[in-house]
Motif scaffolding. Structure first.
Motif, PDB file in Angstrom:
ATOM      1  N   CYS A   1     -38.318 -29.727  54.440  1.00  0.00           N
ATOM      2  CA  CYS A   1     -38.933 -28.434  54.752  1.00  0.00           C
ATOM      3  C   CYS A   1     -39.987 -28.576  55.837  1.00  0.00           C
ATOM      4  O   CYS A   1     -40.052 -27.753  56.764  1.00  0.00           O
ATOM      5  N   GLU A   2     -40.790 -29.617  55.738  1.00  0.00           N
ATOM      6  CA  GLU A   2     -41.856 -29.835  56.720  1.00  0.00           C
ATOM      7  C   GLU A   2     -41.277 -30.087  58.111  1.00  0.00           C
ATOM      8  O   GLU A   2     -41.747 -29.515  59.102  1.00  0.00           O
ATOM      9  N   THR A   3     -40.248 -30.918  58.202  1.00  0.00           N
ATOM     10  CA  THR A   3     -39.661 -31.197  59.517  1.00  0.00           C
ATOM     11  C   THR A   3     -38.919 -29.984  60.066  1.00  0.00           C
ATOM     12  O   THR A   3     -38.905 -29.769  61.279  1.00  0.00           O
ATOM     13  N   GLU A   4     -38.326 -29.163  59.210  1.00  0.00           N
ATOM     14  CA  GLU A   4     -37.691 -27.930  59.682  1.00  0.00           C
ATOM     15  C   GLU A   4     -38.732 -26.978  60.261  1.00  0.00           C
ATOM     16  O   GLU A   4     -38.495 -26.335  61.291  1.00  0.00           O
ATOM     17  N   GLU A   5     -39.892 -26.889  59.624  1.00  0.00           N
ATOM     18  CA  GLU A   5     -40.966 -26.045  60.143  1.00  0.00           C
ATOM     19  C   GLU A   5     -41.473 -26.566  61.478  1.00  0.00           C
ATOM     20  O   GLU A   5     -41.727 -25.785  62.406  1.00  0.00           O
ATOM     21  N   ILE A   6     -41.602 -27.877  61.601  1.00  0.00           N
ATOM     22  CA  ILE A   6     -42.032 -28.474  62.876  1.00  0.00           C
ATOM     23  C   ILE A   6     -41.020 -28.128  63.967  1.00  0.00           C
ATOM     24  O   ILE A   6     -41.385 -27.739  65.077  1.00  0.00           O
ATOM     25  N   PHE A   7     -39.745 -28.240  63.659  1.00  0.00           N
ATOM     26  CA  PHE A   7     -38.693 -27.937  64.634  1.00  0.00           C
ATOM     27  C   PHE A   7     -38.747 -26.469  65.047  1.00  0.00           C
ATOM     28  O   PHE A   7     -38.685 -26.139  66.231  1.00  0.00           O
ATOM     29  N   MET A   8     -38.865 -25.578  64.061  1.00  0.00           N
ATOM     30  CA  MET A   8     -38.861 -24.144  64.363  1.00  0.00           C
ATOM     31  C   MET A   8     -40.109 -23.730  65.139  1.00  0.00           C
ATOM     32  O   MET A   8     -40.063 -22.781  65.926  1.00  0.00           O
ATOM     33  N   ASP A   9     -41.231 -24.420  64.951  1.00  0.00           N
ATOM     34  CA  ASP A   9     -42.468 -24.096  65.652  1.00  0.00           C
ATOM     35  C   ASP A   9     -42.543 -24.744  67.032  1.00  0.00           C
ATOM     36  O   ASP A   9     -43.479 -24.466  67.789  1.00  0.00           O
ATOM     37  N   SER A  10     -41.575 -25.570  67.367  1.00  0.00           N
ATOM     38  CA  SER A  10     -41.601 -26.284  68.633  1.00  0.00           C
ATOM     39  C   SER A  10     -41.441 -25.305  69.798  1.00  0.00           C
ATOM     40  O   SER A  10     -40.521 -24.495  69.814  1.00  0.00           O
ATOM     41  N   PRO A  11     -42.334 -25.374  70.802  1.00  0.00           N
ATOM     42  CA  PRO A  11     -42.232 -24.436  71.925  1.00  0.00           C
ATOM     43  C   PRO A  11     -41.008 -24.684  72.806  1.00  0.00           C
ATOM     44  O   PRO A  11     -40.521 -23.778  73.459  1.00  0.00           O
ATOM     45  N   GLU A  12     -40.511 -25.907  72.827  1.00  0.00           N
ATOM     46  CA  GLU A  12     -39.357 -26.200  73.681  1.00  0.00           C
ATOM     47  C   GLU A  12     -38.036 -26.106  72.925  1.00  0.00           C
ATOM     48  O   GLU A  12     -37.031 -26.674  73.329  1.00  0.00           O
ATOM     49  N   MET A  13     -38.041 -25.364  71.832  1.00  0.00           N
ATOM     50  CA  MET A  13     -36.817 -25.215  71.050  1.00  0.00           C
ATOM     51  C   MET A  13     -35.776 -24.457  71.875  1.00  0.00           C
ATOM     52  O   MET A  13     -36.073 -23.405  72.445  1.00  0.00           O
ATOM     53  N   PRO A  14     -34.568 -24.986  71.986  1.00  0.00           N
ATOM     54  CA  PRO A  14     -33.536 -24.295  72.760  1.00  0.00           C
ATOM     55  C   PRO A  14     -33.117 -23.008  72.055  1.00  0.00           C
ATOM     56  O   PRO A  14     -33.265 -22.879  70.842  1.00  0.00           O
ATOM     57  N   PRO A  15     -32.582 -22.059  72.818  1.00  0.00           N
ATOM     58  CA  PRO A  15     -32.144 -20.817  72.188  1.00  0.00           C
ATOM     59  C   PRO A  15     -30.976 -21.081  71.238  1.00  0.00           C
ATOM     60  O   PRO A  15     -30.139 -21.955  71.488  1.00  0.00           O
ATOM     61  N   LEU A  16     -30.951 -20.329  70.171  1.00  0.00           N
ATOM     62  CA  LEU A  16     -29.864 -20.462  69.206  1.00  0.00           C
ATOM     63  C   LEU A  16     -28.697 -19.594  69.645  1.00  0.00           C
ATOM     64  O   LEU A  16     -28.878 -18.464  70.095  1.00  0.00           O
ATOM     65  N   ILE A  17     -27.507 -20.133  69.538  1.00  0.00           N
ATOM     66  CA  ILE A  17     -26.299 -19.412  69.933  1.00  0.00           C
ATOM     67  C   ILE A  17     -25.439 -19.220  68.697  1.00  0.00           C
ATOM     68  O   ILE A  17     -25.127 -20.176  67.992  1.00  0.00           O
ATOM     69  N   VAL A  18     -25.038 -17.981  68.454  1.00  0.00           N
ATOM     70  CA  VAL A  18     -24.166 -17.691  67.320  1.00  0.00           C
ATOM     71  C   VAL A  18     -22.725 -17.850  67.792  1.00  0.00           C
ATOM     72  O   VAL A  18     -22.293 -17.211  68.747  1.00  0.00           O
ATOM     73  N   LEU A  19     -22.007 -18.733  67.145  1.00  0.00           N
ATOM     74  CA  LEU A  19     -20.618 -18.986  67.504  1.00  0.00           C
ATOM     75  C   LEU A  19     -19.703 -18.057  66.729  1.00  0.00           C
ATOM     76  O   LEU A  19     -19.992 -17.707  65.584  1.00  0.00           O
ATOM     77  N   PRO A  20     -18.587 -17.650  67.335  1.00  0.00           N
ATOM     78  CA  PRO A  20     -17.659 -16.771  66.611  1.00  0.00           C
ATOM     79  C   PRO A  20     -17.004 -17.515  65.449  1.00  0.00           C
ATOM     80  O   PRO A  20     -16.793 -18.730  65.510  1.00  0.00           O
ATOM     81  N   VAL A  21     -16.696 -16.781  64.420  1.00  0.00           N
ATOM     82  CA  VAL A  21     -16.035 -17.358  63.255  1.00  0.00           C
ATOM     83  C   VAL A  21     -14.555 -17.485  63.560  1.00  0.00           C
ATOM     84  O   VAL A  21     -13.924 -16.542  64.038  1.00  0.00           O
TER      85      VAL A  21
END
Length: 54
Positions: free
Chosen positions: A27-47
């Motif tokens: 949980c802690e590392t996921e929060e660090i990742f989500m708070d990262s300013p250089e996080m790449p944009p998330l892309i939703v892939l088609p099902v």
């Protein structure tokens, strides 16, 4: 004769504590990742349907 009940409870408690500690770290590392300013944009892939898989 070994006290199997004590052995079992000791091992069970240690394993439970280890799992909880790993879940907290995840949980802690996921929060660090989500708070990262250089996080790449998330892309939703088609099902893909079963028909698309060959």
């Amino acid at each position: 004769m070994p006290d199997y009940e004590k052995m079992y409870k000791t091992l069970f408690n240690a394993m439970t504590n280890a799992i909880l500690e790993m879940q907290d770290a995840q949980c802690e590392t996921e929060e660090i990742f989500m708070d990262s300013p250089e996080m790449p944009p998330l892309i939703v892939l088609p099902v893909r349907s079963d028909e698309d898989v060959e």
